[in-house]
Motif scaffolding. Sequence first.
Motif, mmCIF file in Angstrom:
data_model
loop_
_atom_site.group_PDB
_atom_site.id
_atom_site.type_symbol
_atom_site.label_atom_id
_atom_site.label_comp_id
_atom_site.label_asym_id
_atom_site.label_seq_id
_atom_site.Cartn_x
_atom_site.Cartn_y
_atom_site.Cartn_z
ATOM 1 N N ASP A 117 18.660 -4.827 -24.637
ATOM 2 C CA ASP A 117 20.022 -5.361 -24.570
ATOM 3 C C ASP A 117 20.074 -6.702 -23.854
ATOM 4 N N GLU A 118 19.291 -6.836 -22.775
ATOM 5 C CA GLU A 118 19.322 -8.085 -22.005
ATOM 6 C C GLU A 118 18.644 -9.241 -22.746
ATOM 7 N N GLU A 119 17.932 -8.934 -23.814
ATOM 8 C CA GLU A 119 17.284 -9.982 -24.602
ATOM 9 C C GLU A 119 18.183 -10.492 -25.732
ATOM 10 N N LEU A 120 19.336 -9.864 -25.911
ATOM 11 C CA LEU A 120 20.250 -10.210 -26.995
ATOM 12 C C LEU A 120 21.562 -10.752 -26.431
ATOM 13 N N PRO A 121 22.271 -11.590 -27.198
ATOM 14 C CA PRO A 121 23.558 -12.114 -26.726
ATOM 15 C C PRO A 121 24.669 -11.068 -26.835
ATOM 16 N N THR A 122 25.792 -11.356 -26.217
ATOM 17 C CA THR A 122 26.948 -10.461 -26.265
ATOM 18 C C THR A 122 27.546 -10.459 -27.679
ATOM 19 N N PRO A 123 28.385 -9.469 -28.000
ATOM 20 C CA PRO A 123 29.021 -9.434 -29.333
ATOM 21 C C PRO A 123 29.795 -10.713 -29.661
ATOM 22 N N TYR A 124 30.451 -11.321 -28.667
ATOM 23 C CA TYR A 124 31.213 -12.554 -28.897
ATOM 24 C C TYR A 124 30.296 -13.681 -29.364
ATOM 25 N N ILE A 125 29.169 -13.869 -28.654
ATOM 26 C CA ILE A 125 28.206 -14.909 -29.025
ATOM 27 C C ILE A 125 27.506 -14.542 -30.326
ATOM 28 N N GLU A 126 27.200 -13.272 -30.496
ATOM 29 C CA GLU A 126 26.496 -12.833 -31.708
ATOM 30 C C GLU A 126 27.314 -13.105 -32.961
ATOM 31 N N GLU A 127 28.640 -13.032 -32.852
ATOM 32 C CA GLU A 127 29.491 -13.318 -34.005
ATOM 33 C C GLU A 127 29.307 -14.769 -34.455
ATOM 34 N N TYR A 128 29.259 -15.699 -33.507
ATOM 35 C CA TYR A 128 29.021 -17.104 -33.841
ATOM 36 C C TYR A 128 27.594 -17.289 -34.366
ATOM 37 N N ARG A 129 26.638 -16.659 -33.700
ATOM 38 C CA ARG A 129 25.238 -16.810 -34.108
ATOM 39 C C ARG A 129 25.027 -16.315 -35.538
ATOM 40 N N CYS A 130 25.565 -15.150 -35.852
ATOM 41 C CA CYS A 130 25.415 -14.585 -37.195
ATOM 42 C C CYS A 130 26.082 -15.458 -38.254
ATOM 43 N N ALA A 131 27.259 -15.996 -37.928
ATOM 44 C CA ALA A 131 27.974 -16.846 -38.886
ATOM 45 C C ALA A 131 27.191 -18.110 -39.185
ATOM 46 N N VAL A 132 26.652 -18.752 -38.143
ATOM 47 C CA VAL A 132 25.835 -19.961 -38.337
ATOM 48 C C VAL A 132 24.571 -19.621 -39.118
ATOM 49 N N ASP A 133 23.947 -18.511 -38.780
ATOM 50 C CA ASP A 133 22.726 -18.083 -39.457
ATOM 51 C C ASP A 133 22.970 -17.881 -40.950
ATOM 52 N N ALA A 134 24.094 -17.268 -41.296
ATOM 53 C CA ALA A 134 24.403 -16.995 -42.703
ATOM 54 C C ALA A 134 24.589 -18.289 -43.484
ATOM 55 N N GLU A 135 25.348 -19.236 -42.932
ATOM 56 C CA GLU A 135 25.610 -20.488 -43.635
ATOM 57 C C GLU A 135 24.359 -21.357 -43.749
ATOM 58 N N VAL A 136 23.568 -21.422 -42.672
ATOM 59 C CA VAL A 136 22.351 -22.234 -42.706
ATOM 60 C C VAL A 136 21.333 -21.611 -43.660
ATOM 61 N N SER A 137 21.283 -20.289 -43.723
ATOM 62 C CA SER A 137 20.360 -19.606 -44.638
ATOM 63 C C SER A 137 20.658 -19.971 -46.089
ATOM 64 N N LYS A 138 21.945 -20.078 -46.434
ATOM 65 C CA LYS A 138 22.318 -20.485 -47.795
ATOM 66 C C LYS A 138 21.797 -21.893 -48.091
ATOM 67 N N TYR A 139 21.985 -22.784 -47.124
ATOM 68 C CA TYR A 139 21.525 -24.163 -47.312
ATOM 69 C C TYR A 139 20.011 -24.223 -47.455
ATOM 70 N N VAL A 140 19.284 -23.512 -46.599
ATOM 71 C CA VAL A 140 17.823 -23.537 -46.622
ATOM 72 C C VAL A 140 17.300 -22.976 -47.939
ATOM 73 N N LYS A 157 24.405 -16.716 -23.238
ATOM 74 C CA LYS A 157 24.362 -15.517 -24.071
ATOM 75 C C LYS A 157 25.115 -14.332 -23.457
ATOM 76 N N ASP A 158 25.498 -14.453 -22.176
ATOM 77 C CA ASP A 158 26.253 -13.378 -21.515
ATOM 78 C C ASP A 158 27.765 -13.600 -21.585
ATOM 79 N N VAL A 159 28.210 -14.675 -22.244
ATOM 80 C CA VAL A 159 29.642 -14.953 -22.358
ATOM 81 C C VAL A 159 30.311 -13.849 -23.181
ATOM 82 N N GLU A 160 31.356 -13.255 -22.624
ATOM 83 C CA GLU A 160 32.014 -12.110 -23.267
ATOM 84 C C GLU A 160 33.199 -12.502 -24.141
ATOM 85 N N GLU A 161 33.832 -13.644 -23.840
ATOM 86 C CA GLU A 161 35.040 -14.031 -24.572
ATOM 87 C C GLU A 161 35.236 -15.537 -24.491
#
Length: 307
Positions: A117-140, A157-161
């Motif tokens: 758990d401590e190696e992964l970002p919070t759900p708030y950050i993960e939402e941004y990370r996943c969204a960027v990952d999805a869009e960049v993956s399409k481009y790549v 990565k510990d930012v909650e909101e």
Amino acid sequence: MADEEEHQESELSDNQKIDIAKWFLLNSPPGEIQYVAKDLRSVLSDDNVYRMAASEAFPFYNKTHLISLQFPDRSGDVLVSSFSEISEDEYLDPRTAQVAKVDHVKQMCTDIRPAKDEELPTPYIEEYRCAVDAEVSKYVAEAYPKGLCSVYCVSGKDVEEAGSDFELVVLITATRLSPQNFCNGSWRSIWNIEFMDELQTVEVRGKMQVGAHYFEEGNVQLEAQHECKDSTMFQSPDDSSFSLANIIRHHETEYMTSLETSYSNLPDSTFKDLRRKLPVTRTLFPWHNTMQFSLTRDITKELGIEK
């Protein structure tokens, strides 16, 4: 006796051999470090020296070249980089939330485990990370037939909101290895994306690197890099990721176009500047009538090929 003393003085120490071996390994062209390592091991004839050099050079080479390694169960890939590094031989794949154990010298993934758990970002950050990952993956997928990408949270990565800053890093890597055709090449780009909540802006810094090696009847290498900056508005995860993917696409396409233009103009510009337009006599060489030169006459007479 004097020759023996001179030989002893010229003999390299183990540390000097290690430094030289590391230099060759670290400067290996894309996808060729294993070939260089094999030759070095043969030349050194000292496994201890080779192992010392390899243990220091391979991790640095792998991280700077953003090599990708497949999981043992073939369920995914991990990019080896300083941004994904958990420990000296463990690297995070945020897309699958797995940590891969890596053998740097063999350049292979030997084991995987679930990320803590401590190696992964919070759900708030993960939402941004996943969204960027999805869009960049399409481009790549569109731009690089054999490209891979990954997105990491390197700060906050510990930012909650909403209300705090955080930073993501996008890595894009693509290699085309064709040693049977005497050519190898790679593309690497690193995009630091800083989300600044107070200013409601997203600052983008990009660094693109191209490496190519062509070695059919010669040895030609290309190393080029370019840095750029841009910015966009701090929006929702989906809107921000769409804007960021477009920024990355724009700058990488622009750099690719500039490279193609500059290298297509090489024969008419750079190559011409590398040679004299005229000999020192300021007259063109008369290829149609070389017999006017005494050297040509002498050679012809000596070889007995006079007409």
